[in-house]
Scaffold this motif. Structure first.
Motif, mmCIF file in Angstrom:
data_model
loop_
_atom_site.group_PDB
_atom_site.id
_atom_site.type_symbol
_atom_site.label_atom_id
_atom_site.label_comp_id
_atom_site.label_asym_id
_atom_site.label_seq_id
_atom_site.Cartn_x
_atom_site.Cartn_y
_atom_site.Cartn_z
ATOM 1 N N ASP A 22 59.696 1.497 64.872
ATOM 2 C CA ASP A 22 58.676 0.951 63.978
ATOM 3 C C ASP A 22 58.900 1.508 62.580
ATOM 4 O O ASP A 22 58.396 2.576 62.225
ATOM 5 C CB ASP A 22 57.287 1.330 64.497
ATOM 6 C CG ASP A 22 56.159 0.808 63.631
ATOM 7 O OD1 ASP A 22 56.446 0.160 62.599
ATOM 8 O OD2 ASP A 22 54.991 1.041 63.974
ATOM 9 N N THR A 23 59.663 0.786 61.766
ATOM 10 C CA THR A 23 60.005 1.281 60.436
ATOM 11 C C THR A 23 58.855 1.136 59.438
ATOM 12 O O THR A 23 58.953 1.636 58.312
ATOM 13 C CB THR A 23 61.248 0.553 59.890
ATOM 14 O OG1 THR A 23 61.014 -0.865 59.912
ATOM 15 C CG2 THR A 23 62.469 0.881 60.746
ATOM 16 N N VAL A 24 57.782 0.473 59.849
ATOM 17 C CA VAL A 24 56.606 0.368 58.981
ATOM 18 C C VAL A 24 55.818 1.678 58.993
ATOM 19 O O VAL A 24 55.359 2.158 57.957
ATOM 20 C CB VAL A 24 55.696 -0.803 59.416
ATOM 21 C CG1 VAL A 24 54.397 -0.816 58.606
ATOM 22 C CG2 VAL A 24 56.435 -2.130 59.262
ATOM 23 N N HIS A 25 55.663 2.275 60.181
ATOM 24 C CA HIS A 25 54.832 3.464 60.332
ATOM 25 C C HIS A 25 55.625 4.749 60.534
ATOM 26 O O HIS A 25 55.051 5.836 60.530
ATOM 27 C CB HIS A 25 53.867 3.276 61.511
ATOM 28 C CG HIS A 25 52.924 2.128 61.328
ATOM 29 N ND1 HIS A 25 53.106 0.909 61.941
ATOM 30 C CD2 HIS A 25 51.801 2.012 60.570
ATOM 31 C CE1 HIS A 25 52.121 0.090 61.590
ATOM 32 N NE2 HIS A 25 51.323 0.733 60.763
ATOM 33 N N HIS A 26 56.919 4.646 60.746
ATOM 34 C CA HIS A 26 57.736 5.829 61.013
ATOM 35 C C HIS A 26 59.013 5.774 60.196
ATOM 36 O O HIS A 26 59.435 4.721 59.729
ATOM 37 C CB HIS A 26 58.081 5.927 62.506
ATOM 38 C CG HIS A 26 56.892 6.019 63.395
ATOM 39 N ND1 HIS A 26 56.154 7.167 63.520
ATOM 40 C CD2 HIS A 26 56.296 5.098 64.200
ATOM 41 C CE1 HIS A 26 55.147 6.961 64.365
ATOM 42 N NE2 HIS A 26 55.221 5.710 64.788
ATOM 43 N N GLY A 27 59.645 6.929 60.053
ATOM 44 C CA GLY A 27 60.908 7.003 59.348
ATOM 45 C C GLY A 27 60.731 7.062 57.841
ATOM 46 O O GLY A 27 59.612 7.143 57.320
ATOM 47 N N GLY A 28 61.857 7.077 57.146
ATOM 48 C CA GLY A 28 61.837 7.234 55.701
ATOM 49 C C GLY A 28 62.012 8.694 55.332
ATOM 50 O O GLY A 28 61.912 9.589 56.176
ATOM 51 N N PRO A 29 62.259 8.981 54.055
ATOM 52 C CA PRO A 29 62.576 10.357 53.652
ATOM 53 C C PRO A 29 61.466 11.362 53.894
ATOM 54 O O PRO A 29 61.749 12.545 54.105
ATOM 55 C CB PRO A 29 62.886 10.218 52.152
ATOM 56 C CG PRO A 29 62.287 8.918 51.739
ATOM 57 C CD PRO A 29 62.369 8.034 52.939
ATOM 58 N N ASP A 30 60.197 10.939 53.867
ATOM 59 C CA ASP A 30 59.097 11.878 54.093
ATOM 60 C C ASP A 30 58.793 12.093 55.575
ATOM 61 O O ASP A 30 57.958 12.936 55.918
ATOM 62 C CB ASP A 30 57.826 11.400 53.387
ATOM 63 C CG ASP A 30 57.871 11.667 51.887
ATOM 64 O OD1 ASP A 30 58.569 12.614 51.481
ATOM 65 O OD2 ASP A 30 57.226 10.930 51.126
ATOM 66 N N MET A 31 59.435 11.324 56.430
ATOM 67 C CA MET A 31 59.258 11.489 57.874
ATOM 68 C C MET A 31 60.622 11.522 58.552
ATOM 69 O O MET A 31 60.871 10.847 59.539
ATOM 70 C CB MET A 31 58.380 10.361 58.440
ATOM 71 C CG MET A 31 56.951 10.414 57.964
ATOM 72 S SD MET A 31 55.850 9.251 58.833
ATOM 73 C CE MET A 31 56.302 7.716 58.029
ATOM 74 N N ALA A 32 61.501 12.339 57.999
ATOM 75 C CA ALA A 32 62.883 12.367 58.476
ATOM 76 C C ALA A 32 63.041 13.135 59.781
ATOM 77 O O ALA A 32 63.814 12.744 60.658
ATOM 78 C CB ALA A 32 63.788 12.974 57.401
ATOM 79 N N VAL A 33 62.314 14.252 59.906
ATOM 80 C CA VAL A 33 62.456 15.131 61.082
ATOM 81 C C VAL A 33 61.065 15.495 61.584
ATOM 82 O O VAL A 33 60.212 15.919 60.810
ATOM 83 C CB VAL A 33 63.245 16.406 60.726
ATOM 84 C CG1 VAL A 33 63.368 17.319 61.944
ATOM 85 C CG2 VAL A 33 64.632 16.057 60.183
ATOM 86 N N HIS A 34 60.854 15.327 62.891
ATOM 87 C CA HIS A 34 59.538 15.586 63.494
ATOM 88 C C HIS A 34 59.564 16.889 64.287
ATOM 89 O O HIS A 34 60.490 17.140 65.063
ATOM 90 C CB HIS A 34 59.162 14.419 64.415
ATOM 91 C CG HIS A 34 57.905 14.634 65.172
ATOM 92 N ND1 HIS A 34 57.757 14.287 66.496
ATOM 93 C CD2 HIS A 34 56.727 15.173 64.804
ATOM 94 C CE1 HIS A 34 56.548 14.603 66.901
ATOM 95 N NE2 HIS A 34 55.905 15.142 65.889
ATOM 96 N N HIS A 35 58.528 17.691 64.090
ATOM 97 C CA HIS A 35 58.379 18.978 64.785
ATOM 98 C C HIS A 35 57.024 18.978 65.490
ATOM 99 O O HIS A 35 55.991 18.803 64.844
ATOM 100 C CB HIS A 35 58.439 20.101 63.743
ATOM 101 C CG HIS A 35 58.409 21.485 64.305
ATOM 102 N ND1 HIS A 35 59.023 22.544 63.684
ATOM 103 C CD2 HIS A 35 57.825 22.015 65.423
ATOM 104 C CE1 HIS A 35 58.830 23.651 64.388
ATOM 105 N NE2 HIS A 35 58.095 23.349 65.441
#
Length: 215
Positions: free
Chosen positions: A47-60
Motif C-alpha cells: 500500500d504505497t498510499v499509506h506506507h513507504g516513502g523516505p519518512d517510512m523507510a525502516v520500521h522498528h
C-alpha cells in the motif's frame, strides 16, 4: 542508548484478505543487508498510499512488547518468531518512551533518524486473527516507529543500534503517538503548534496537524 539487533527482516507483497495485498509477513534476512533511502533492499510495501516513502523507510517495533501481547492474546504462534508486527528491525531494550522524534541511530554503517510513530491499522488484527489489537495499541501507545535513512549503509543481525544524537527532547514517540491518535490525550492548540514546529517530524504528519489547527 545502545542495544543489539537480533534480526533485520524484509518481505514482499502477498495476497491478503481477498483482493488486498500486504507485505506485513516479513522474515529475517540471512546475511548482510543494504539499507537504502527507500528502506532495506529486498523489502517492499504493498500500500504505497499509506506506507513507504523516505519518512517510512525502516520500521522498528520493540520486541519488549511481545510478552504483553502473548499474555493478552493467550499465546500466539507468530509471537514465537521475529517480525510478528511487520517490523524491519528486531531489537530488545528500546521502547516508544525511550526515544524521541529526530533521534539518530547508527546501525552498521547506516545512519537512521526517527521520523514518526507507526499508526496501527486493521491489517494487524487480520494478520493475528484477533479483534481489539488496534484499540489496545492506541490505549497503551505501544505503536512502534519509523526511521528515515540519513546515510545509506550496510548492516546485519548482531550489529549494535546506538543512539548518536538526540532529537526533539521531550517529544518521545509515545507522547507524539498519544497526541495524534489517542482520544484520551487530545492535544490543546498550544501543543498542536509545538508538534507542527517539530522539524524532524515527518512532513505529511505536520501538514495534517497544521490543518487541525486551522479548524
Amino acid at each position: 542508548m545502545k542495544t543489539q539487533v537480533s534480526a533485520l527482516c524484509a518481505g514482499l507483497p502477498r495476497p491478503f484478505n481477498g483482493a488486498e495485498m500486504t507485505a506485513i509477513d516479513k522474515r529475517p534476512l540471512p546475511g548482510p543487508a543494504m539499507i537504502r533511502s527507500f528502506g532495506i533492499e529486498g523489502d517492499m510495501v504493498a500500500d504505497t498510499v499509506h506506507h513507504g516513502g523516505p519518512d517510512m523507510a525502516v520500521h522498528h517495533y520493540p520486541r519488549d512488547h511481545y510478552a504483553g501481547w502473548d499474555a493478552w492474546l493467550g499465546g500466539h504462534d507468530m509471537l514465537e518468531r521475529p517480525a510478528a508486527f511487520g517490523e524491519n528491525i528486531v531489537a530488545q531494550g528500546i521502547t516508544e518512551s525511550d526515544v524521541c522524534i529526530g533521534d539518530r541511530f547508527r546501525l552498521g554503517s547506516a545512519l537512521l533518524e526517527i521520523s514518526q510513530p507507526r499508526k496501527p491499522c486493521w491489517k494487524i488484527e487480520h494478520h493475528f486473527g484477533r479483534k481489539g489489537m488496534v484499540a489496545r495499541i492506541i490505549k497503551q501507545h505501544n505503536c512502534g516507529w519509523y526511521y528515515r535513512v540519513v546515510e545509506e549503509g550496510g548492516a546485519q543481525a548482531g550489529d549494535s543500534l546506538e543512539r548518536v544524537e538526540v532529537g526533539h527532547e521531550g517529544w518521545s514517540v509515545a507522547r507524539v503517538f498519544a497526541a495524534l491518535y489517542d482520544p484520551a490525550h487530545e492535544p490543546a492548540p498550544a501543543q498542536l503548534r509545538e508538534l507542527v514546529a517539530l522539524e524532524k517530524l515527518s512532513g505529511p504528519l505536520r501538514d495534517k496537524l497544521a490543518a487541525r489547527l486551522e479548524t
